[in-house]
Design a protein around this motif. Structure first.
Motif, PDB file in Angstrom:
ATOM      1  N   SER A  72     -13.650  -6.877   2.389  1.00 15.16           N
ATOM      2  CA  SER A  72     -14.507  -5.979   3.165  1.00 15.16           C
ATOM      3  C   SER A  72     -13.744  -5.283   4.292  1.00 15.16           C
ATOM      4  O   SER A  72     -14.161  -4.237   4.773  1.00 15.16           O
ATOM      5  N   TYR A  73     -12.648  -5.892   4.729  1.00 13.69           N
ATOM      6  CA  TYR A  73     -11.868  -5.328   5.823  1.00 13.69           C
ATOM      7  C   TYR A  73     -10.510  -4.885   5.307  1.00 13.69           C
ATOM      8  O   TYR A  73      -9.933  -5.505   4.424  1.00 13.69           O
ATOM      9  N   ARG A  74     -10.008  -3.813   5.882  1.00 16.90           N
ATOM     10  CA  ARG A  74      -8.691  -3.324   5.486  1.00 16.90           C
ATOM     11  C   ARG A  74      -7.621  -4.336   5.900  1.00 16.90           C
ATOM     12  O   ARG A  74      -7.671  -4.902   6.983  1.00 16.90           O
ATOM     13  N   ILE A  75      -6.675  -4.542   5.007  1.00 12.69           N
ATOM     14  CA  ILE A  75      -5.600  -5.490   5.254  1.00 12.69           C
ATOM     15  C   ILE A  75      -4.372  -4.724   5.744  1.00 12.69           C
ATOM     16  O   ILE A  75      -4.053  -3.644   5.229  1.00 12.69           O
ATOM     17  N   LEU A  76      -3.701  -5.257   6.731  1.00  9.85           N
ATOM     18  CA  LEU A  76      -2.498  -4.626   7.258  1.00  9.85           C
ATOM     19  C   LEU A  76      -1.334  -4.919   6.312  1.00  9.85           C
ATOM     20  O   LEU A  76      -0.669  -5.951   6.409  1.00  9.85           O
ATOM     21  N   LEU A  77      -1.127  -4.018   5.375  1.00 11.14           N
ATOM     22  CA  LEU A  77      -0.090  -4.226   4.370  1.00 11.14           C
ATOM     23  C   LEU A  77       1.302  -4.282   4.994  1.00 11.14           C
ATOM     24  O   LEU A  77       2.175  -5.023   4.511  1.00 11.14           O
ATOM     25  N   ASP A  78       1.518  -3.512   6.059  1.00 14.54           N
ATOM     26  CA  ASP A  78       2.817  -3.539   6.730  1.00 14.54           C
ATOM     27  C   ASP A  78       3.139  -4.946   7.248  1.00 14.54           C
ATOM     28  O   ASP A  78       4.295  -5.373   7.242  1.00 14.54           O
ATOM     29  N   THR A  79       2.104  -5.654   7.697  1.00 13.87           N
ATOM     30  CA  THR A  79       2.309  -7.023   8.198  1.00 13.87           C
ATOM     31  C   THR A  79       2.775  -7.946   7.084  1.00 13.87           C
ATOM     32  O   THR A  79       3.689  -8.767   7.281  1.00 13.87           O
ATOM     33  N   LEU A  80       2.183  -7.811   5.901  1.00 17.72           N
ATOM     34  CA  LEU A  80       2.578  -8.654   4.767  1.00 17.72           C
ATOM     35  C   LEU A  80       4.009  -8.368   4.339  1.00 17.72           C
ATOM     36  O   LEU A  80       4.772  -9.290   4.022  1.00 17.72           O
ATOM     37  N   ILE A  81       4.385  -7.108   4.334  1.00 19.53           N
ATOM     38  CA  ILE A  81       5.756  -6.757   3.980  1.00 19.53           C
ATOM     39  C   ILE A  81       6.723  -7.258   5.051  1.00 19.53           C
ATOM     40  O   ILE A  81       7.839  -7.695   4.750  1.00 19.53           O
ATOM     41  N   ALA A  82       6.284  -7.239   6.303  1.00 18.26           N
ATOM     42  CA  ALA A  82       7.124  -7.765   7.387  1.00 18.26           C
ATOM     43  C   ALA A  82       7.364  -9.255   7.206  1.00 18.26           C
ATOM     44  O   ALA A  82       8.468  -9.752   7.494  1.00 18.26           O
ATOM     45  N   TYR A  83       6.343  -9.988   6.717  1.00 23.53           N
ATOM     46  CA  TYR A  83       6.536 -11.408   6.409  1.00 23.53           C
ATOM     47  C   TYR A  83       7.668 -11.569   5.404  1.00 23.53           C
ATOM     48  O   TYR A  83       8.554 -12.427   5.559  1.00 23.53           O
ATOM     49  N   ILE A 132      -3.938  -0.260  -1.682  1.00 30.59           N
ATOM     50  CA  ILE A 132      -2.576  -0.623  -2.083  1.00 30.59           C
ATOM     51  C   ILE A 132      -1.917   0.526  -2.834  1.00 30.59           C
ATOM     52  O   ILE A 132      -0.758   0.888  -2.567  1.00 30.59           O
ATOM     53  N   ARG A 133      -2.646   1.141  -3.769  1.00 30.85           N
ATOM     54  CA  ARG A 133      -2.084   2.248  -4.555  1.00 30.85           C
ATOM     55  C   ARG A 133      -1.673   3.412  -3.664  1.00 30.85           C
ATOM     56  O   ARG A 133      -0.696   4.117  -3.947  1.00 30.85           O
ATOM     57  N   GLY A 134      -2.438   3.635  -2.600  1.00 29.88           N
ATOM     58  CA  GLY A 134      -2.153   4.765  -1.723  1.00 29.88           C
ATOM     59  C   GLY A 134      -1.116   4.480  -0.659  1.00 29.88           C
ATOM     60  O   GLY A 134      -0.799   5.356   0.153  1.00 29.88           O
ATOM     61  N   SER A 135      -0.572   3.276  -0.649  1.00 29.95           N
ATOM     62  CA  SER A 135       0.406   2.912   0.371  1.00 29.95           C
ATOM     63  C   SER A 135       1.819   3.029  -0.174  1.00 29.95           C
ATOM     64  O   SER A 135       2.047   3.117  -1.379  1.00 29.95           O
ATOM     65  N   ARG A 136       2.795   2.972   0.739  1.00 26.82           N
ATOM     66  CA  ARG A 136       4.201   3.012   0.326  1.00 26.82           C
ATOM     67  C   ARG A 136       4.694   1.668  -0.197  1.00 26.82           C
ATOM     68  O   ARG A 136       5.844   1.544  -0.601  1.00 26.82           O
ATOM     69  N   HIS A 137       3.794   0.675  -0.186  1.00 30.46           N
ATOM     70  CA  HIS A 137       4.172  -0.673  -0.636  1.00 30.46           C
ATOM     71  C   HIS A 137       3.603  -0.997  -2.024  1.00 30.46           C
ATOM     72  O   HIS A 137       3.594  -2.162  -2.423  1.00 30.46           O
ATOM     73  N   ALA A 138       3.150   0.034  -2.731  1.00 22.83           N
ATOM     74  CA  ALA A 138       2.446  -0.200  -4.001  1.00 22.83           C
ATOM     75  C   ALA A 138       3.282  -0.984  -5.006  1.00 22.83           C
ATOM     76  O   ALA A 138       2.733  -1.745  -5.808  1.00 22.83           O
ATOM     77  N   TRP A 139       4.611  -0.821  -4.982  1.00 25.09           N
ATOM     78  CA  TRP A 139       5.460  -1.508  -5.951  1.00 25.09           C
ATOM     79  C   TRP A 139       5.722  -2.959  -5.570  1.00 25.09           C
ATOM     80  O   TRP A 139       6.187  -3.754  -6.388  1.00 25.09           O
ATOM     81  N   ASP A 140       5.422  -3.318  -4.336  1.00 23.42           N
ATOM     82  CA  ASP A 140       5.761  -4.646  -3.847  1.00 23.42           C
ATOM     83  C   ASP A 140       4.568  -5.573  -3.663  1.00 23.42           C
ATOM     84  O   ASP A 140       4.750  -6.763  -3.374  1.00 23.42           O
ATOM     85  N   THR A 163      14.394 -12.328  -6.186  1.00 25.72           N
ATOM     86  CA  THR A 163      13.443 -11.219  -6.165  1.00 25.72           C
ATOM     87  C   THR A 163      12.094 -11.734  -5.673  1.00 25.72           C
ATOM     88  O   THR A 163      11.756 -12.904  -5.859  1.00 25.72           O
ATOM     89  N   SER A 164      11.313 -10.848  -5.053  1.00 26.66           N
ATOM     90  CA  SER A 164      10.064 -11.304  -4.450  1.00 26.66           C
ATOM     91  C   SER A 164       9.029 -10.194  -4.411  1.00 26.66           C
ATOM     92  O   SER A 164       9.361  -9.004  -4.536  1.00 26.66           O
ATOM     93  N   SER A 165       7.786 -10.601  -4.246  1.00 28.36           N
ATOM     94  CA  SER A 165       6.686  -9.658  -4.096  1.00 28.36           C
ATOM     95  C   SER A 165       5.563 -10.360  -3.354  1.00 28.36           C
ATOM     96  O   SER A 165       5.589 -11.573  -3.152  1.00 28.36           O
ATOM     97  N   VAL A 166       4.565  -9.581  -2.940  1.00 22.15           N
ATOM     98  CA  VAL A 166       3.405 -10.110  -2.234  1.00 22.15           C
ATOM     99  C   VAL A 166       2.218 -10.139  -3.186  1.00 22.15           C
ATOM    100  O   VAL A 166       1.986  -9.171  -3.926  1.00 22.15           O
ATOM    101  N   LEU A 167       1.471 -11.236  -3.185  1.00 24.49           N
ATOM    102  CA  LEU A 167       0.258 -11.341  -3.989  1.00 24.49           C
ATOM    103  C   LEU A 167      -0.918 -11.617  -3.056  1.00 24.49           C
ATOM    104  O   LEU A 167      -0.944 -12.630  -2.362  1.00 24.49           O
ATOM    105  N   ILE A 168      -1.892 -10.704  -3.052  1.00 25.76           N
ATOM    106  CA  ILE A 168      -3.107 -10.894  -2.267  1.00 25.76           C
ATOM    107  C   ILE A 168      -4.165 -11.487  -3.190  1.00 25.76           C
ATOM    108  O   ILE A 168      -4.493 -10.909  -4.228  1.00 25.76           O
ATOM    109  N   VAL A 169      -4.687 -12.646  -2.818  1.00 25.06           N
ATOM    110  CA  VAL A 169      -5.724 -13.321  -3.597  1.00 25.06           C
ATOM    111  C   VAL A 169      -7.029 -13.211  -2.813  1.00 25.06           C
ATOM    112  O   VAL A 169      -7.135 -13.715  -1.699  1.00 25.06           O
TER     113      VAL A 169
END
Length: 246
Positions: free
Chosen positions: A166-177, A209-217, A190-196
């Motif tokens: 329901s709330y937007r997730i800060l994708l930049d924060t996940l990539i920073a992790y 996610i699709r509209g962000s620059r992190h879509a591949w990760d 190799t690594s990627s982020v999985l949001i469950v």
């Protein structure tokens, strides 16, 4: 032979010494002693001891009661409660895990998000990942991932568990992790982020996610889909990498 257990009333009734062991008090007859008497010392890991002697009784507990019976009943980082809960989850059936997940998503209760995090990490283990549990609550000195999942193919997933989209997730924060984990060499493959997420309908978050620059990760999956352990295992037998279709 394990003693019998029965629910004896609402919260506060049947307690020993004025203490309540869970939202519904359970009276356990074990060698002539009551539950509260047998487990008066909460540091002795009562949940695992009770599970070892009376699985039938524990099987009737809600996940809230399970947590309340673990350690001192307060779920927090590096606590006996957390250690015991995770050990218990490793011993129960996947079907029971799924029941607990449904309860966490359907009924809000104290620390339900933390419990869901442990449940999701346990599902990751059953998908044959090597899982390192993350912290329940982030600190300035620790990276705030929910779990690190290492696959047999030497790929690392940084898991992020959300009860809702329901709330937007800060994708930049996940990539920073991920970047911090790579910098400190906690990730060397190799690594990627999985949001469950708890909800099956993940359309809004997918669009984010699709509209962000992190879509591949970053990948996205619902807890319900993740819970289909047998289907994922069948896919691996066909040569499909774990979660490759996510």
């Amino acid at each position: 032979m394990a003693g019998s257990a029965r629910v004896v009333g609402e919260e506060g009734r049947g307690c020993q010494g004025g203490r309540c062991f869970g939202f519904l008090c359970t009276e356990l007859k074990n060698n002539g002693m009551l539950f509260g008497e047998f487990y008066r010392d909460r540091t002795s890991m009562p949940l695992l001891a009770l599970w070892a002697t009376n699985q039938e009784a524990v099987d009737q507990f809600s996940i809230e009661q399970v947590v309340a019976t673990a350690g001192d009943g307060i779920l927090r980082d590096q606590s006996i409660c957390s250690k015991e809960l995770r050990e218990y989850l490793s011993q129960i059936s996947t079907n029971k895990i799924e029941q607990y997940v449904a309860h966490c998503l359907g009924i809000a209760f104290t620390r339900s998000g933390m419990v869901l995090q442990d449940l999701v990490n346990e599902l990751g283990r059953r998908l044959e990942y090597g899982v390192k549990n993350g912290r329940y609550q982030g600190t300035s000195n620790a990276i705030g991932y929910d779990g690190l999942w290492m696959s047999p193919e030497d790929h690392t997933i940084i898991a992020e568990v959300k009860t809702t989209d329901s709330y937007r997730i800060l994708l930049d924060t996940l990539i920073a992790y991920r970047e911090k984990l790579i910098a400190e060499r906690s990730i060397v493959s190799t690594s990627s982020v999985l949001i469950v997420v708890g909800r099956q309908d993940t359309g809004e978050l997918e669009a984010q996610i699709r509209g962000s620059r992190h879509a591949w990760d970053i990948r996205l999956i619902s807890v319900e889909s993740l819970g289909r352990v047998d289907e994922f295992r069948a896919a691996t037998l066909l040569g499909i990498p774990l979660l490759a279709q996510v």
